[in-house]
Scaffold this motif. Sequence first.
Motif, PDB file in Angstrom:
ATOM      1  N   LEU A  52      40.432 107.090 -16.511  1.00  0.00           N
ATOM      2  CA  LEU A  52      41.421 106.022 -16.538  1.00  0.00           C
ATOM      3  C   LEU A  52      40.741 104.657 -16.467  1.00  0.00           C
ATOM      4  O   LEU A  52      41.121 103.720 -17.183  1.00  0.00           O
ATOM      5  N   ARG A  53      39.733 104.544 -15.601  1.00  0.00           N
ATOM      6  CA  ARG A  53      38.977 103.283 -15.515  1.00  0.00           C
ATOM      7  C   ARG A  53      38.283 102.981 -16.838  1.00  0.00           C
ATOM      8  O   ARG A  53      38.257 101.833 -17.295  1.00  0.00           O
ATOM      9  N   ASN A  54      37.715 104.017 -17.461  1.00  0.00           N
ATOM     10  CA  ASN A  54      37.039 103.820 -18.744  1.00  0.00           C
ATOM     11  C   ASN A  54      38.010 103.338 -19.816  1.00  0.00           C
ATOM     12  O   ASN A  54      37.682 102.457 -20.626  1.00  0.00           O
ATOM     13  N   SER A  55      39.217 103.906 -19.831  1.00  0.00           N
ATOM     14  CA  SER A  55      40.219 103.501 -20.820  1.00  0.00           C
ATOM     15  C   SER A  55      40.632 102.051 -20.617  1.00  0.00           C
ATOM     16  O   SER A  55      40.748 101.281 -21.583  1.00  0.00           O
ATOM     17  N   LEU A  56      40.862 101.672 -19.364  1.00  0.00           N
ATOM     18  CA  LEU A  56      41.256 100.291 -19.073  1.00  0.00           C
ATOM     19  C   LEU A  56      40.143  99.313 -19.433  1.00  0.00           C
ATOM     20  O   LEU A  56      40.397  98.259 -20.034  1.00  0.00           O
ATOM     21  N   PHE A  57      38.922  99.668 -19.074  1.00  0.00           N
ATOM     22  CA  PHE A  57      37.794  98.775 -19.345  1.00  0.00           C
ATOM     23  C   PHE A  57      37.581  98.581 -20.843  1.00  0.00           C
ATOM     24  O   PHE A  57      37.470  97.449 -21.333  1.00  0.00           O
ATOM     25  N   THR A  58      37.530  99.666 -21.591  1.00  0.00           N
ATOM     26  CA  THR A  58      37.221  99.567 -23.017  1.00  0.00           C
ATOM     27  C   THR A  58      38.352  98.910 -23.797  1.00  0.00           C
ATOM     28  O   THR A  58      38.094  98.109 -24.707  1.00  0.00           O
ATOM     29  N   SER A 175      52.593  83.808 -30.059  1.00  0.00           N
ATOM     30  CA  SER A 175      52.282  84.806 -31.096  1.00  0.00           C
ATOM     31  C   SER A 175      50.930  85.450 -30.848  1.00  0.00           C
ATOM     32  O   SER A 175      50.769  86.671 -31.005  1.00  0.00           O
ATOM     33  N   ILE A 176      49.946  84.643 -30.453  1.00  0.00           N
ATOM     34  CA  ILE A 176      48.600  85.173 -30.196  1.00  0.00           C
ATOM     35  C   ILE A 176      48.625  86.151 -29.034  1.00  0.00           C
ATOM     36  O   ILE A 176      48.021  87.228 -29.091  1.00  0.00           O
ATOM     37  N   PHE A 177      49.334  85.805 -27.961  1.00  0.00           N
ATOM     38  CA  PHE A 177      49.434  86.694 -26.809  1.00  0.00           C
ATOM     39  C   PHE A 177      50.137  87.995 -27.176  1.00  0.00           C
ATOM     40  O   PHE A 177      49.753  89.074 -26.718  1.00  0.00           O
ATOM     41  N   SER A 178      51.175  87.901 -28.013  1.00  0.00           N
ATOM     42  CA  SER A 178      51.861  89.120 -28.457  1.00  0.00           C
ATOM     43  C   SER A 178      50.913  90.012 -29.253  1.00  0.00           C
ATOM     44  O   SER A 178      50.898  91.236 -29.080  1.00  0.00           O
ATOM     45  N   GLY A 179      50.112  89.392 -30.119  1.00  0.00           N
ATOM     46  CA  GLY A 179      49.125  90.152 -30.875  1.00  0.00           C
ATOM     47  C   GLY A 179      48.081  90.774 -29.978  1.00  0.00           C
ATOM     48  O   GLY A 179      47.641  91.908 -30.203  1.00  0.00           O
ATOM     49  N   ALA A 180      47.682  90.037 -28.929  1.00  0.00           N
ATOM     50  CA  ALA A 180      46.696  90.565 -27.984  1.00  0.00           C
ATOM     51  C   ALA A 180      47.244  91.786 -27.249  1.00  0.00           C
ATOM     52  O   ALA A 180      46.525  92.765 -27.030  1.00  0.00           O
ATOM     53  N   ILE A 181      48.511  91.726 -26.870  1.00  0.00           N
ATOM     54  CA  ILE A 181      49.132  92.871 -26.191  1.00  0.00           C
ATOM     55  C   ILE A 181      49.159  94.085 -27.103  1.00  0.00           C
ATOM     56  O   ILE A 181      48.842  95.206 -26.695  1.00  0.00           O
ATOM     57  N   MET A 182      49.538  93.869 -28.360  1.00  0.00           N
ATOM     58  CA  MET A 182      49.576  94.984 -29.310  1.00  0.00           C
ATOM     59  C   MET A 182      48.174  95.532 -29.565  1.00  0.00           C
ATOM     60  O   MET A 182      47.987  96.743 -29.748  1.00  0.00           O
ATOM     61  N   THR A 183      47.173  94.643 -29.583  1.00  0.00           N
ATOM     62  CA  THR A 183      45.792  95.080 -29.750  1.00  0.00           C
ATOM     63  C   THR A 183      45.367  95.952 -28.578  1.00  0.00           C
ATOM     64  O   THR A 183      44.752  97.005 -28.760  1.00  0.00           O
ATOM     65  N   TRP A 184      45.686  95.511 -27.372  1.00  0.00           N
ATOM     66  CA  TRP A 184      45.356  96.294 -26.175  1.00  0.00           C
ATOM     67  C   TRP A 184      46.048  97.651 -26.212  1.00  0.00           C
ATOM     68  O   TRP A 184      45.427  98.688 -25.939  1.00  0.00           O
ATOM     69  N   ALA A 185      47.337  97.633 -26.569  1.00  0.00           N
ATOM     70  CA  ALA A 185      48.099  98.880 -26.607  1.00  0.00           C
ATOM     71  C   ALA A 185      47.534  99.843 -27.655  1.00  0.00           C
ATOM     72  O   ALA A 185      47.432 101.054 -27.411  1.00  0.00           O
ATOM     73  N   ARG A 186      47.184  99.294 -28.820  1.00  0.00           N
ATOM     74  CA  ARG A 186      46.629 100.153 -29.872  1.00  0.00           C
ATOM     75  C   ARG A 186      45.270 100.697 -29.464  1.00  0.00           C
ATOM     76  O   ARG A 186      44.931 101.852 -29.754  1.00  0.00           O
TER      77      ARG A 186
END
Length: 247
Positions: A52-58, A175-186
């Motif tokens: 879980l830590r590895n997933s969050l970090f990466t 918009s940038i923050f929304s894209g960042a969230i989607m990037t993190w989620a993906r």
Amino acid sequence: MGRDYTTAFFALLGSFLVLYIVLPIFVIFLKQAFDMEMVFKTLHDPLVLESLRNSLFTSTATMVISLFFGVPLGYVLARMDFMGKSAVQAVVDVPIVIPHSVVGIMLLVTFSNRILDSYVGIIMAMLFVSAPFTINAARDGFLSVDEKLEYVARTLGASKLRAFFTVSLPLALPSIFSGAIMTWARAISEVGAILIIAYYPKTAQVLVMEYFNNYGLRASRPISVILIGMSLTIFVLLRWIIGRKGQ
């Protein structure tokens, strides 16, 4: 005015997809609620906690890298017309259509053992499949900012760089923050490319596959529930913060 039957009909059709998404999430949490012993056992498994830590970090590192390189590219795509612009935009969107196991093969062929079984390899795989969300969101955000505002700042003595940081970037941030969230989620949901490149260090999404293949559904389900809960909590929290800032 009469009743809006068209909107009601569209809402009825759209609700199918909403229910289709919600139902599996609800069912897996409900079934796991009757087997809390496995949840507590899983939460005390050092391998699970490390994954879980590895997933969050990466995934977080991927988001930061994507912002650092993707926001400038989004600005260029929004503000400049140049030969080959459509080709660049097409390249940005290419990762969306390539199967993710193929992404892993491509990266491994290109970079060989330098990325094998390493955090670098995991982040590179995540970055390849998730960067388009940051770039496209940044581009759309800058497109929504009237370019005349930058010209006004320039006439008042601001350099182009200062106009970017004081005018365009703040207005495009939602918009940038929304894209960042989607990037993190993906990034945190990626598994296919990671399986090819870096089975170790173990991420939670890979561990779910390993537990399912080796021990079955009951052993893999609690890890899935924990990963879903963690990801949804962070995702909803970030969305809430962005929504508050946009008000």
